[in-house]
Each structure stands twice: as C-alpha cells, then as structure tokens.
Design a protein around this motif. Structure first.
Motif, PDB file in Angstrom:
ATOM      1  N   GLN A 100       0.852  -1.189   0.000  1.00  0.00           N
ATOM      2  CA  GLN A 100       0.000   0.000   0.000  1.00  0.00           C
ATOM      3  C   GLN A 100       0.890   1.241   0.000  1.00  0.00           C
ATOM      4  N   LEU A 101       0.687   2.123  -0.993  1.00  0.00           N
ATOM      5  CA  LEU A 101       1.446   3.361  -1.059  1.00  0.00           C
ATOM      6  C   LEU A 101       0.806   4.397  -0.144  1.00  0.00           C
ATOM      7  N   ILE A 102       1.636   5.040   0.673  1.00  0.00           N
ATOM      8  CA  ILE A 102       1.148   6.037   1.623  1.00  0.00           C
ATOM      9  C   ILE A 102       2.000   7.296   1.468  1.00  0.00           C
ATOM     10  N   SER A 103       1.348   8.421   1.190  1.00  0.00           N
ATOM     11  CA  SER A 103       2.100   9.667   1.041  1.00  0.00           C
ATOM     12  C   SER A 103       2.441  10.230   2.414  1.00  0.00           C
ATOM     13  N   SER A 104       3.636  10.786   2.517  1.00  0.00           N
ATOM     14  CA  SER A 104       4.000  11.504   3.747  1.00  0.00           C
ATOM     15  C   SER A 104       3.866  13.006   3.530  1.00  0.00           C
ATOM     16  N   THR A 105       4.160  13.463   2.307  1.00  0.00           N
ATOM     17  CA  THR A 105       4.012  14.885   1.974  1.00  0.00           C
ATOM     18  C   THR A 105       3.671  15.030   0.495  1.00  0.00           C
ATOM     19  N   VAL A 106       2.702  15.901   0.214  1.00  0.00           N
ATOM     20  CA  VAL A 106       2.362  16.235  -1.170  1.00  0.00           C
ATOM     21  C   VAL A 106       2.446  17.750  -1.305  1.00  0.00           C
ATOM     22  N   VAL A 107       3.195  18.212  -2.315  1.00  0.00           N
ATOM     23  CA  VAL A 107       3.339  19.652  -2.548  1.00  0.00           C
ATOM     24  C   VAL A 107       2.861  19.950  -3.964  1.00  0.00           C
ATOM     25  N   ASN A 108       1.891  20.861  -4.062  1.00  0.00           N
ATOM     26  CA  ASN A 108       1.368  21.274  -5.358  1.00  0.00           C
ATOM     27  C   ASN A 108       2.362  22.249  -5.993  1.00  0.00           C
ATOM     28  N   LEU A 109       3.048  21.787  -7.044  1.00  0.00           N
ATOM     29  CA  LEU A 109       4.072  22.612  -7.679  1.00  0.00           C
ATOM     30  C   LEU A 109       3.473  23.776  -8.448  1.00  0.00           C
ATOM     31  N   MET A 110       2.249  23.631  -8.926  1.00  0.00           N
ATOM     32  CA  MET A 110       1.579  24.714  -9.640  1.00  0.00           C
ATOM     33  C   MET A 110       1.325  25.897  -8.703  1.00  0.00           C
ATOM     34  N   THR A 111       1.064  25.597  -7.437  1.00  0.00           N
ATOM     35  CA  THR A 111       0.855  26.647  -6.440  1.00  0.00           C
ATOM     36  C   THR A 111       2.181  27.249  -5.990  1.00  0.00           C
ATOM     37  N   LEU A 112       3.217  26.419  -5.921  1.00  0.00           N
ATOM     38  CA  LEU A 112       4.503  26.862  -5.370  1.00  0.00           C
ATOM     39  C   LEU A 112       5.329  27.683  -6.356  1.00  0.00           C
ATOM     40  N   ARG A 113       5.244  27.367  -7.646  1.00  0.00           N
ATOM     41  CA  ARG A 113       6.114  28.006  -8.650  1.00  0.00           C
ATOM     42  C   ARG A 113       5.642  29.415  -8.998  1.00  0.00           C
ATOM     43  N   HIS A 114       5.971  30.347  -8.123  1.00  0.00           N
ATOM     44  CA  HIS A 114       5.586  31.751  -8.321  1.00  0.00           C
ATOM     45  C   HIS A 114       6.630  32.642  -7.670  1.00  0.00           C
ATOM     46  N   VAL A 115       6.363  33.944  -7.702  1.00  0.00           N
ATOM     47  CA  VAL A 115       7.186  34.903  -6.973  1.00  0.00           C
ATOM     48  C   VAL A 115       6.498  35.193  -5.648  1.00  0.00           C
ATOM     49  N   TRP A 116       7.248  35.028  -4.549  1.00  0.00           N
ATOM     50  CA  TRP A 116       6.713  35.216  -3.206  1.00  0.00           C
ATOM     51  C   TRP A 116       7.410  36.405  -2.552  1.00  0.00           C
ATOM     52  N   ALA A 117       6.636  37.232  -1.889  1.00  0.00           N
ATOM     53  CA  ALA A 117       7.174  38.444  -1.271  1.00  0.00           C
ATOM     54  C   ALA A 117       7.098  38.361   0.244  1.00  0.00           C
ATOM     55  N   MET A 118       8.056  39.008   0.891  1.00  0.00           N
ATOM     56  CA  MET A 118       8.046  39.099   2.354  1.00  0.00           C
ATOM     57  C   MET A 118       8.695  40.415   2.753  1.00  0.00           C
ATOM     58  N   HIS A 119       8.238  40.985   3.830  1.00  0.00           N
ATOM     59  CA  HIS A 119       8.796  42.247   4.302  1.00  0.00           C
ATOM     60  C   HIS A 119       9.805  41.969   5.405  1.00  0.00           C
ATOM     61  N   ASP A 120      11.014  42.477   5.211  1.00  0.00           N
ATOM     62  CA  ASP A 120      12.082  42.313   6.195  1.00  0.00           C
ATOM     63  C   ASP A 120      12.098  43.552   7.083  1.00  0.00           C
TER      64      ASP A 120
END
Length: 201
Positions: A100-120
C-alpha cells in the motif's frame, strides 16, 4: 555349514529386510507447503512527480505519473500543501507498507512556482523569492535581483535553495520547511522562526 543352518540364516535375513521395508511404509510423505504471497514493506522514502487525477478524494490521491501510470495512494499525515485541483502537477514523498502506497508529503508545484514576497522589518525592505518551473531560484530586494540560486528542489516538504559554488568549490545551501501553502500565502520555517510570504504574481 549345514543345510538347516543355512536355511535358518537366509530366513533371518529375509525377515530383517521385510521389517525394514514395512517400517518405511508407515512414514508419511512430507507435504509441500504452498508459497505465501510476498508483501513489499519499506520505510524508505521516495519522491515522484505526477498530475492529480480526477479520482482523488479526501483520503486517496490518484496520481498520473510522467510515464502514464496511475497510482492510488493513501494520503497520510495531512501534509498536502497547495490544493488538490485535478490536473495540477504535484511532487509526492511516499513510502510503501504491505503493497500500500502512503504519502507523507504532497506539494502542489503549480501553487509553489511563483514569486513570493516578504517584508524584512530588520532592513525595512521587501524581498521577493522567485521559484521558477526550470528549477532556478532568484532573490530580489525592492525588485532588484541580489542573488541567483543555482537550483531549488522539494524533498518531503522542505525547500532547498542551492547557491553557486564559491572559489573554494563550496556551495551554500539554505533549507526551509513548508508549514502552510495556499494560492495566496506560504508560511515556512528555517528552524529558528516562521516566515510568512504572500504571492506576488
């Protein structure tokens, strides 16, 4: 040897042979046990990239691999980042337990592949981290590029950013663990503090 003694000895040998043969008759032939089906159990973690299938449910991920195979795996640990939209590309870290295959982590690459901003706040600037589909990453400060990473990758929910090697041949590696990811916001931790980023594009 007299004839009588010879006959007596012959009868004794014949009787011994018959007794030995009869003793063998009572032995049962050992039955061959049927082979038990083998089960595959491994705790080794594997990574695979594929597309979310229409058969995906709350607890089961239907994954169409790049080879065209369809895999169904149990979604474990509630570590499914970025949404379950059918047709989106995801990277899955999984194990196999009794076939039985069991996922430990799934990451949606379509959601992740972008420009992300943060204020320092410490520097009073806004930083932008671009994760492009070609596996390259770029860091901008106030929209001016300040650092180009050699590569980025995902492994079990960890984002690894690798810088080009310096003159000594040593490449700096930065690692962040995803805590939350949706279409607008991503929260990561570097082991010391959590950082919230918002999607810029």
């Amino acid at each position: 040897m007299t004839l009588h003694n010879g006959i007596t000895k012959l009868l004794a040998i014949t009787a011994a042979i018959l007794i030995t043969a009869c003793n063998g008759c009572g032995e049962k032939k050992q039955e061959t046990q049927p082979e038990q089906p083998t089960t595959l159990t491994t705790t080794a973690r594997n990574n695979i990239v594929g597309v979310i299938g229409d058969g995906t449910t709350m607890n089961v991920l239907e994954l169409i691999t790049t080879d065209g195979d369809t895999l169904n795996m149990e979604i474990g640990n509630d570590r499914f980042f970025g949404g379950k939209m059918a047709g989106d590309t995801v990277q899955v870290t999984y194990i196999s337990v009794e076939n039985q295959l069991i996922s430990s982590t799934v990451v949606n690459l379509m959601t992740l592949r972008h420009v992300w901003a943060m204020h320092d706040d410490s520097q009073g600037v806004t930083k932008y981290l671009e994760l492009d589909p070609n596996g390259r990453a770029h860091l901008f400060v106030d929209k001016k590029e300040t650092h180009a990473y050699e590569s980025w990758k995902i492994d079990d929910g960890f984002i690894t950013l690798t810088s080009p090697a310096d003159t000594a041949g040593i490449a700096k590696v930065d690692t962040m663990e995803i805590e939350m990811l949706d279409s607008d916001t991503m929260t990561v931790t570097n082991g010391e503090r959590s950082i919230t980023l918002w999607r810029y594009n």
